[in-house]
Motif scaffolding. Structure first.
Motif, PDB file in Angstrom:
ATOM      1  N   ARG A 168     -31.934  14.400 -13.766  1.00 26.97           N
ATOM      2  CA  ARG A 168     -32.046  15.156 -15.014  1.00 26.97           C
ATOM      3  C   ARG A 168     -32.166  14.242 -16.225  1.00 26.97           C
ATOM      4  N   GLN A 176     -28.146  35.325 -16.698  1.00 27.82           N
ATOM      5  CA  GLN A 176     -28.108  34.259 -17.707  1.00 27.82           C
ATOM      6  C   GLN A 176     -29.074  33.156 -17.291  1.00 27.82           C
ATOM      7  N   ASP A 233     -31.421  33.858 -22.615  1.00 25.20           N
ATOM      8  CA  ASP A 233     -31.835  32.460 -22.563  1.00 25.20           C
ATOM      9  C   ASP A 233     -31.238  31.785 -23.794  1.00 25.20           C
ATOM     10  N   ASP A 238     -34.818  18.125 -11.750  1.00 22.88           N
ATOM     11  CA  ASP A 238     -33.609  18.823 -12.203  1.00 22.88           C
ATOM     12  C   ASP A 238     -33.867  19.186 -13.668  1.00 22.88           C
ATOM     13  N   VAL A 247     -35.524  28.973 -12.265  1.00 29.48           N
ATOM     14  CA  VAL A 247     -34.693  29.611 -11.272  1.00 29.48           C
ATOM     15  C   VAL A 247     -34.465  31.090 -11.594  1.00 29.48           C
ATOM     16  N   GLY A 248     -34.064  31.378 -12.839  1.00 32.80           N
ATOM     17  CA  GLY A 248     -33.733  32.743 -13.236  1.00 32.80           C
ATOM     18  C   GLY A 248     -34.924  33.680 -13.109  1.00 32.80           C
ATOM     19  N   LYS A 251     -42.107  35.568 -22.333  1.00 33.73           N
ATOM     20  CA  LYS A 251     -41.389  34.273 -22.344  1.00 33.73           C
ATOM     21  C   LYS A 251     -42.401  33.117 -22.253  1.00 33.73           C
ATOM     22  N   ALA A 307     -27.676  31.447 -14.094  1.00 35.77           N
ATOM     23  CA  ALA A 307     -28.807  30.598 -13.693  1.00 35.77           C
ATOM     24  C   ALA A 307     -29.250  29.725 -14.859  1.00 35.77           C
ATOM     25  N   ALA A 308     -28.266  29.218 -15.635  1.00 33.45           N
ATOM     26  CA  ALA A 308     -28.646  28.398 -16.800  1.00 33.45           C
ATOM     27  C   ALA A 308     -27.937  27.044 -16.776  1.00 33.45           C
ATOM     28  N   ARG A 367     -42.266  25.723  -3.409  1.00 32.69           N
ATOM     29  CA  ARG A 367     -41.038  25.007  -3.774  1.00 32.69           C
ATOM     30  C   ARG A 367     -40.450  25.556  -5.077  1.00 32.69           C
ATOM     31  N   GLY A 401     -35.376  30.519 -16.782  1.00 27.78           N
ATOM     32  CA  GLY A 401     -36.269  29.383 -16.552  1.00 27.78           C
ATOM     33  C   GLY A 401     -36.822  29.453 -15.144  1.00 27.78           C
ATOM     34  N   PRO A 431     -26.549  33.932 -27.173  1.00 22.75           N
ATOM     35  CA  PRO A 431     -26.753  33.820 -25.724  1.00 22.75           C
ATOM     36  C   PRO A 431     -25.511  34.230 -24.918  1.00 22.75           C
TER      37      PRO A 431
HETATM   38  P1  NAD Z   1     -34.771  25.547 -16.738  1.00 19.81           P
HETATM   39  O1  NAD Z   1     -34.620  24.471 -17.749  1.00 19.81           O
HETATM   40  O2  NAD Z   1     -36.127  25.895 -16.206  1.00 19.81           O
HETATM   41  O3  NAD Z   1     -34.141  26.950 -17.287  1.00 19.81           O
HETATM   42  C1  NAD Z   1     -32.895  27.012 -17.890  1.00 19.81           C
HETATM   43  C2  NAD Z   1     -32.779  28.380 -18.602  1.00 19.81           C
HETATM   44  O4  NAD Z   1     -31.463  28.494 -19.163  1.00 19.81           O
HETATM   45  C3  NAD Z   1     -33.759  28.571 -19.752  1.00 19.81           C
HETATM   46  O5  NAD Z   1     -34.222  29.904 -19.746  1.00 19.81           O
HETATM   47  C4  NAD Z   1     -32.881  28.335 -20.996  1.00 19.81           C
HETATM   48  O6  NAD Z   1     -33.368  28.986 -22.154  1.00 19.81           O
HETATM   49  C5  NAD Z   1     -31.596  28.947 -20.499  1.00 19.81           C
HETATM   50  N1  NAD Z   1     -30.425  28.546 -21.286  1.00 19.81           N
HETATM   51  C6  NAD Z   1     -30.139  27.332 -21.820  1.00 19.81           C
HETATM   52  N2  NAD Z   1     -29.001  27.397 -22.524  1.00 19.81           N
HETATM   53  C7  NAD Z   1     -28.558  28.681 -22.425  1.00 19.81           C
HETATM   54  C8  NAD Z   1     -27.433  29.369 -22.932  1.00 19.81           C
HETATM   55  N3  NAD Z   1     -26.519  28.762 -23.699  1.00 19.81           N
HETATM   56  N4  NAD Z   1     -27.286  30.692 -22.617  1.00 19.81           N
HETATM   57  C9  NAD Z   1     -28.220  31.339 -21.869  1.00 19.81           C
HETATM   58  N5  NAD Z   1     -29.291  30.720 -21.356  1.00 19.81           N
HETATM   59  C10 NAD Z   1     -29.462  29.414 -21.638  1.00 19.81           C
HETATM   60  O7  NAD Z   1     -33.779  25.124 -15.563  1.00 19.81           O
HETATM   61  P2  NAD Z   1     -33.798  25.658 -14.056  1.00 19.81           P
HETATM   62  O8  NAD Z   1     -34.613  24.749 -13.214  1.00 19.81           O
HETATM   63  O9  NAD Z   1     -34.075  27.122 -14.050  1.00 19.81           O
HETATM   64  O10 NAD Z   1     -32.275  25.387 -13.639  1.00 19.81           O
HETATM   65  C11 NAD Z   1     -31.229  26.239 -14.060  1.00 19.81           C
HETATM   66  C12 NAD Z   1     -29.957  25.830 -13.343  1.00 19.81           C
HETATM   67  O11 NAD Z   1     -30.148  25.914 -11.926  1.00 19.81           O
HETATM   68  C13 NAD Z   1     -29.487  24.389 -13.620  1.00 19.81           C
HETATM   69  O12 NAD Z   1     -28.073  24.409 -13.617  1.00 19.81           O
HETATM   70  C14 NAD Z   1     -29.977  23.612 -12.404  1.00 19.81           C
HETATM   71  O13 NAD Z   1     -29.187  22.457 -12.152  1.00 19.81           O
HETATM   72  C15 NAD Z   1     -29.768  24.668 -11.326  1.00 19.81           C
HETATM   73  N6  NAD Z   1     -30.568  24.441 -10.120  1.00 19.81           N
HETATM   74  C16 NAD Z   1     -31.932  24.364 -10.212  1.00 19.81           C
HETATM   75  C17 NAD Z   1     -32.671  24.156  -9.054  1.00 19.81           C
HETATM   76  C18 NAD Z   1     -34.169  24.132  -9.097  1.00 19.81           C
HETATM   77  O14 NAD Z   1     -34.791  24.142  -8.012  1.00 19.81           O
HETATM   78  N7  NAD Z   1     -34.796  24.143 -10.271  1.00 19.81           N
HETATM   79  C19 NAD Z   1     -32.028  23.995  -7.808  1.00 19.81           C
HETATM   80  C20 NAD Z   1     -30.647  24.102  -7.756  1.00 19.81           C
HETATM   81  C21 NAD Z   1     -29.922  24.323  -8.923  1.00 19.81           C
END
Ligand code: NAD
Length: 421
Positions: free
Chosen positions: A71, A215, A240, A143, A220-221, A260, A292-293, A183, A218, A278
């Motif tokens: 990250r 929550q 978000d 990440d 994942v969500g 979005k 999921a944030a 993926r 991105g 948020p």
């Molecule tokens: P991302 O950066 O694509 O999305 C993150 C989302 O969280 C965005 O919509 C952002 O606006 C939102 N966010 C940020 N701050 C916030 C807040 N204070 N309140 C509400 N929403 C908020 O990241 P991602 O890849 O979706 O990953 C999200 C989480 O999942 C992370 O913790 C990451 O470590 C975990 N994760 C991701 C993967 C993967 O394959 N991408 C795998 C395992 C775990």
């Protein structure tokens, strides 16, 4: 040991005690086998150079090469990297994958960097860490604030250093460089599979649609929301970083995803009540709260008492800190833990690593079947231990992981340095 790692290990110790594991073996999991801390010099576009703190932790490799994301974030620190590498160790073991756990990070605000600066940083990170990386040693993935593009630069730099093409040295690459179709949606889809597999144990009705507050919208969500909406559940609130939107009749997820993508924020979506806070999502009345944030959003008992849900699915890494566990249990809120709920990402990364070794492309249907099977097996194993030991889902998930890890650690025998290879 850092405070976050120590707190995370309390959960492991509880599970170890419950299933009566040998302390001497569990002790192998109390410290990482190696952590490399470096300074990466980043040349900015204006010609100046700035030194950035960076880490890569290989936590434990008794089951296979270490695996975990990198990250780029201004709040990354050593304790966080080691804690996340510890969680990856547990997750890979729970998912039955031939991987240990790893993690990496650079202390930088990625929003401050141009594309060229990001590329120089990605390549500089790989040059600094090359001696502990490799397809049979430590295999990074994306990440927070890193994605396919950064993995493309990193695998290209690593292949240059190795003197040969090494597609399986990184996962989460673009398909054009040996990446895996399917993926990107895997973590969110896997979260939905975990919810369906555990809904009875999480105290939710076994039939019919659930109301869900989400929550994070991105990578994942968004994919979780699509899978859940297709399965007939109603997403009644989404947050978000711009704020929280709510609609008791359910939010149209496809339209929200378009808004979005265009506007960069969920609060630009009409037909919903919107707040610019948020954190409002956390108090939403719903069946399931999906996190999921970020990490640490439910940090203690006070945070836990604000919730208005029956169950939580942790798709982010460590969104609930151990200090909140007791209050959640007292409130009867069951948690589908991160090491199960977000295990879909590393599972499909495993398929990508295998694809790189085989040199034969998997098709998307095979990837989806592989994800479904692995998630289903992990959920079944957790269910069995919950019943066998009369315990909660998180402790059972740790117990499944620990049994696998301890069998491997003891099979390695007296070779004390096995972890370093
Ligand atoms: P991302 O950066 O694509 O999305 C993150 C989302 O969280 C965005 O919509 C952002 O606006 C939102 N966010 C940020 N701050 C916030 C807040 N204070 N309140 C509400 N929403 C908020 O990241 P991602 O890849 O979706 O990953 C999200 C989480 O999942 C992370 O913790 C990451 O470590 C975990 N994760 C991701 C993967 C993967 O394959 N991408 C795998 C395992 C775990």
């Amino acid at each position: 040991m850092g405070e976050h790692l120590e707190a995370a290990q309390g959960r492991m110790e509880r599970a170890a005690e419950l299933i009566g594991l040998d302390d001497e073996i569990v002790a192998h999991l109390q410290h990482p086998i190696e952590t490399l801390a470096v300074s990466v010099g980043l040349r900015r576009d204006d010609g100046s150079t700035v030194p950035l703190k960076a880490w890569r932790c290989r936590y434990n490799s008794s089951l296979g090469p270490t695996k975990g994301g990198i990250r780029f974030h201004q709040s990354v620190h050593l304790d966080e990297v080691e804690t996340l590498a510890f969680l990856m160790t547990m997750k890979c073991a729970l998912m039955g994958l031939p991987f240990g756990g790893g993690k990496g990070g650079v202390e930088v605000d990625a929003h401050d960097l141009s594309t060229m600066e990001k590329e120089r940083l990605a390549r500089g990170y790989v040059r600094a860490m090359a001696k502990i990386l490799g397809p049979d040693r430590d295999v990074p993935a994306p990440d927070v604030a890193t994605g396919e593009r950064e993995m493309a630069w990193m695998v290209s730099e690593y292949s240059e250093i190795a003197g040969s093409i090494q597609p399986h040295a990184f996962t989460g690459k673009p398909v054009a460089l040996g990446g895996m179709a399917g993926r990107t949606p895997a973590t969110g889809r896997g979260g939905h599979i975990a919810l369906e597999a555990m809904r009875d144990l999480a105290g939710l009705d076994e039939d019919g649609g659930l109301t869900i507050a989400l929550q994070g919208f991105g990578n994942v969500g968004r994919w979780f929301a699509k899978a859940a909406a297709n399965a007939g559940h109603s997403i009644v609130a989404v947050a978000d970083s711009s704020g929280t939107i709510t609609n008791a009749d359910g939010i149209d997820i496809e339209s929200l995803a378009e808004v979005k993508a265009q506007e960069g924020k969920v609060t630009a979506f009409e037909d919903c009540e919107a707040s610019d806070e948020p954190a409002d999502i956390l108090g939403t009345q719903c069946d399931v709260l999906v996190l999921a944030a970020l990490g640490g959003v439910i940090a203690d008992a006070d945070d836990a008492r604000q919730l208005n849900c029956k169950a939580i699915v942790e798709i982010a890494n460590r969104p609930i800190l151990p200090a909140a566990d007791k209050a959640l249990a007292d409130a009867g809120i069951e948690v589908v833990p991160d090491i199960l709920a977000n295990g879909g990402g590393v599972t499909v990364s495993h398929a990508e690593w295998v694809q790189g070794r085989q040199g034969i492309d998997w098709d998307e249907e095979d990837v989806a079947d592989y994800l479904e099977d692995r998630m289903g097996d992990a959920a079944d194993n957790v269910r069995e231990v919950m019943q066998e030991c009369d315990t909660d889902m998180r402790t059972a998930a740790y117990a499944v992981a620990l049994r696998r890890l301890c069998a491997a650690i003891s099979a390695h025998g007296t070779r004390a340095d096995f972890g370093k290879s």
